[in-house]
Design a protein around this motif. Structure first.
Motif, mmCIF file in Angstrom:
data_model
loop_
_atom_site.group_PDB
_atom_site.id
_atom_site.type_symbol
_atom_site.label_atom_id
_atom_site.label_comp_id
_atom_site.label_asym_id
_atom_site.label_seq_id
_atom_site.Cartn_x
_atom_site.Cartn_y
_atom_site.Cartn_z
ATOM 1 N N LYS A 171 14.605 41.202 -18.269
ATOM 2 C CA LYS A 171 15.546 41.154 -19.381
ATOM 3 C C LYS A 171 14.917 41.749 -20.625
ATOM 4 O O LYS A 171 15.605 42.282 -21.486
ATOM 5 N N LYS A 172 13.590 41.639 -20.736
ATOM 6 C CA LYS A 172 12.932 42.139 -21.935
ATOM 7 C C LYS A 172 12.586 43.617 -21.852
ATOM 8 O O LYS A 172 12.609 44.314 -22.852
ATOM 9 N N ILE A 173 12.215 44.090 -20.656
ATOM 10 C CA ILE A 173 11.722 45.474 -20.610
ATOM 11 C C ILE A 173 12.718 46.476 -20.023
ATOM 12 O O ILE A 173 12.618 47.672 -20.291
ATOM 13 N N GLU A 174 13.649 46.006 -19.192
ATOM 14 C CA GLU A 174 14.541 46.958 -18.533
ATOM 15 C C GLU A 174 15.776 47.223 -19.400
ATOM 16 O O GLU A 174 16.247 46.329 -20.100
ATOM 17 N N ASP A 175 16.321 48.437 -19.308
ATOM 18 C CA ASP A 175 17.584 48.720 -19.992
ATOM 19 C C ASP A 175 18.708 47.953 -19.308
ATOM 20 O O ASP A 175 19.574 47.400 -19.954
ATOM 21 N N ASN A 176 18.678 47.969 -17.957
ATOM 22 C CA ASN A 176 19.655 47.207 -17.189
ATOM 23 C C ASN A 176 18.899 46.339 -16.184
ATOM 24 O O ASN A 176 18.458 46.815 -15.149
ATOM 25 N N PRO A 177 18.731 45.046 -16.522
ATOM 26 C CA PRO A 177 17.904 44.165 -15.679
ATOM 27 C C PRO A 177 18.411 44.069 -14.240
ATOM 28 O O PRO A 177 17.639 43.753 -13.332
ATOM 29 N N ASP A 178 19.699 44.346 -14.013
ATOM 30 C CA ASP A 178 20.228 44.286 -12.655
ATOM 31 C C ASP A 178 19.849 45.517 -11.823
ATOM 32 O O ASP A 178 19.878 45.478 -10.605
ATOM 33 N N HIS A 179 19.548 46.603 -12.508
ATOM 34 C CA HIS A 179 19.089 47.800 -11.795
ATOM 35 C C HIS A 179 17.755 48.238 -12.374
ATOM 36 O O HIS A 179 17.658 49.248 -13.051
ATOM 37 N N PRO A 180 16.721 47.452 -12.102
ATOM 38 C CA PRO A 180 15.418 47.692 -12.728
ATOM 39 C C PRO A 180 14.814 49.040 -12.325
ATOM 40 O O PRO A 180 14.972 49.470 -11.180
ATOM 41 N N ILE A 181 14.182 49.696 -13.283
ATOM 42 C CA ILE A 181 13.487 50.950 -12.953
ATOM 43 C C ILE A 181 11.984 50.829 -13.189
ATOM 44 O O ILE A 181 11.224 51.688 -12.774
ATOM 45 N N TYR A 182 11.547 49.763 -13.845
ATOM 46 C CA TYR A 182 10.099 49.569 -14.030
ATOM 47 C C TYR A 182 9.536 48.631 -12.975
ATOM 48 O O TYR A 182 8.648 48.996 -12.216
ATOM 49 N N ILE A 183 10.056 47.399 -12.940
ATOM 50 C CA ILE A 183 9.585 46.447 -11.931
ATOM 51 C C ILE A 183 10.591 46.462 -10.783
ATOM 52 O O ILE A 183 11.664 45.898 -10.866
ATOM 53 N N VAL A 184 10.184 47.159 -9.719
ATOM 54 C CA VAL A 184 11.096 47.362 -8.602
ATOM 55 C C VAL A 184 10.763 46.364 -7.487
ATOM 56 O O VAL A 184 9.596 46.101 -7.209
ATOM 57 N N THR A 185 11.811 45.811 -6.882
ATOM 58 C CA THR A 185 11.605 44.859 -5.795
ATOM 59 C C THR A 185 11.262 45.582 -4.506
ATOM 60 O O THR A 185 11.929 46.526 -4.125
ATOM 61 N N GLU A 186 10.194 45.149 -3.857
ATOM 62 C CA GLU A 186 9.922 45.596 -2.496
ATOM 63 C C GLU A 186 10.329 44.436 -1.612
ATOM 64 O O GLU A 186 9.600 43.440 -1.503
#
Lengths: 225, 359
Positions: A202-217
């Motif tokens: 919520k703090k770092i992503e533009d859209n927390p639902d479609h994260p581009i920094y912390i990606v789920t593996e």
């Protein structure tokens, strides 16, 4: 600039040939081993910049090759295997694999993983500032900026981000992150991790639902890119 | 034939039940002997032996026959409380009783054996039929994408100079689609095998279902074409303890199914909610729905709804059912006024630590 050398340890001639074409086409020097023993020997003789290792080898299992290599080989080892169970992936990562890619793979993804692994090889450990697109970490000031603005993070959140920045591009298992941030005994408390990752996004992503920094593996962990 | 029960009791239980039954009936008859007479008792014993023969193995039945004959002799044929028999008529009765009981047991046992044989034959035929269907489906599902790949590659290798750049691109895209389909088919087969081999071991971890749903949506992005996938997340949801890999596959298969079987441009909606002891995932679409009489069959292996277009594997929904059942959950399907919805209910632990006060 010298070409980076990649050692491929895979007994399937087709995969070997294909990887050679892809890598040579992208300015890598390629060496090919078709068994675990040959791979270990070539790794010692050539000291490649990166090893691509298959887990299903004819003579010794890829997991054993990985363990043996890790006694002395410090550069990146990427696992490229048809095994896609999380046990295999986590075991390989625990044994020192730098990354893991499941066959069938996308060429673009493989190249991206190879490049980021090689970049990490050459990382200076004592960098004071690392930038990743809009994000920047300052290890001295213990701050994280997005587009130049300092983000308000808690101690734990900062700790997570620092861990991610130090392992940029690398998949970190849930257990590894929990151990690094919360310490021994917390390896199975994935609920803490879930909550913190959700908060951080919520703090770092533009859209927390479609994260581009912390990606789920899925099933394994997270990757910071 | 269906009259014969299929239940098979363990050996010791059969003996125990036989002996208990003999004693129960003999005691009852002994108390009533005054009113019914010893010949009726013999008939009652015969009926008992016949019933035991219907479900039990031959040895417990013979035991019952012998035991009841002896008891009948000892307690019911005068002189009472001896194995001695006075009248020739009673001696005859005793041996006839024993012979009928044994023959009765023998015949019933033989019939049951025949029946088992017939059933085994029937099952064998059924499994051969299933195997054939499986091989037919498989070869079709595997050969279609392989044919596409081989034909496209062939064309590109042999007619390289005749093909425009656009056509080449199109062929490459065909190869791409076919490989993805082939890969999915193999994945499904492996999953099916994991389920059926009984080696499926669940790994329960605390999972953020919101995140899981978005991961699935992201994975399906390249395949969804003109469909829109809608999911409105809620902040208030707890974490659920589930096997993430399996539930992700369940959700993936359900949404993917909706993409394949509904016309372009339709909407697929995912809903997630948590109830007392379970969480509920609903995947609905506004496509043509499923024919009413086929609703019950869609979870069967290799079942394809009549008239459905190709591209599916016939395995997706059976894997959904298998993985949900592995969680002790249920999956149901129902038609909506327009379209249909799949409802997955999974019993699970939940955790409401949503805000951690940090140091």
């Amino acid at each position: 600039m010298n070409k980076y050398e990649v050692l491929i340890i895979d007994d399937e001639p087709q995969i070997g040939k294909l990887l050679r074409i892809i890598l040579e086409n992208n300015d890598f020097k390629v060496t090919l081993a078709t068994s675990g023993k040959e791979g270990i020997l070539l790794a010692a003789n050539h000291s490649p910049d990166l090893i691509i290792l298959d887990l299903g080898l004819p003579d010794i299992s890829g997991h054993s090759v990985l363990k043996e290599l890790r006694f002395w080989f410090t550069k990146s080892i990427i696992i490229l295997s048809v095994q896609n169970s999380e046990e295999d992936i986590i075991q390989a990562l625990d044994n020192g694999a730098s990354d893991y890619l499941v066959k069938p793979f996308k060429t673009g993804e493989l190249l991206a993983r190879i490049r980021s692994s090689i970049r990490r090889n050459n990382h200076e450990d004592n960098q004071k500032v690392i930038t990743c697109r809009e994000l920047q970490i300052d290890f001295i000031a213990r701050t994280i900026k997005k587009n130049g603005e300092v983000l308000k993070l808690t101690t734990t959140e900062y700790g997570l981000m620092a861990l991610f920045f130090k392992n940029e591009g690398k998949v970190l298992t849930h257990q590894h992150i929990l151990h690094e941030i919360w310490g021994v005994g917390f390896q199975n408390e994935t609920q803490y991790l879930r909550v913190y990752i959700a908060q951080l996004r919520k703090k770092i992503e533009d859209n927390p639902d479609h994260p581009i920094y912390i990606v789920t593996e899925s099933r394994v962990g997270y990757r910071f890119i | 034939m269906a009259f014969f029960k299929n239940i098979h009791h363990p050996k010791w239980k059969q003996y125990l039940i036989s002996i208990l039954l003999v004693f129960l009936i003999s005691t009852t008859c002994f108390l009533l002997n005054e009113y019914i007479g010893n010949k009726t008792v013999a008939l009652i014993f015969l009926v008992m032996v016949s019933f035991i023969a219907l479900t039990f193995d031959i040895l417990p039945v013979l035991l019952t026959a012998t035991l009841s004959a002896l008891i009948w002799n000892f307690f019911f044929i005068p002189p009472l409380f001896t194995f001695h028999i006075n009248s020739a008529e009673d001696i005859l009765m005793f041996f006839v009783y024993f012979a009928i009981a044994v023959v009765n047991a023998g015949f019933t046992f033989k019939i049951r054996k025949e029946e088992i044989k017939a059933r085994e034959k029937e099952e064998k035929l059924k499994s051969i039929k299933l195997y054939n269907t499986l091989i037919n489906c498989l070869s079709h599902e595997l050969k279609t994408p392989i044919s596409t790949i081989m034909a496209s590659v062939d064309t590109m290798m042999e007619q390289e100079d005749k093909l425009s750049a656009d056509v080449q691109k199109e062929l490459l895209s065909e190869i791409n689609t076919a490989s993805i389909r082939l890969n999915r088919q193999v994945e499904n087969l492996l999953n099916m095998n994991r389920l059926e081999s009984g080696f499926l071991k669940l790994k329960f971890i605390w999972s953020d279902i919101n995140e899981l749903i978005f991961t699935v949506i992201q994975k399906l992005e390249p395949l969804k074409n003109e469909h829109s996938i809608i999911y409105k997340p809620s902040d208030e949801l707890p974490l659920c303890k589930i096997d993430e890999g399996l539930i992700e596959q369940v959700l993936y298969n359900l949404v993917h199914n909706a993409i394949i079987y509904t016309p372009e441009g339709t909407t697929i909606t995912i809903k997630f909610s948590v109830h007392d002891s379970h969480c509920k995932i609903i995947v609905s679409d506004n496509g043509p729905g499923i024919p009413k009489d086929e609703l019950d069959h869609v979870f069967k292996k290799f079942y394809r709804v009549t008239g459905s277009k190709s591209g599916g594997t016939g395995l997706g929904l059976s894997i959904v059912k298998g993985f949900v059942s592995a969680h002790n959950g249920t999956v149901t399907v129902e038609n909506l006024p327009k379209g249909c919805q799949f409802i997955v209910r999974i019993p699970c632990e939940t955790s409401y630590i949503n805000q951690l006060n940090n140091e």
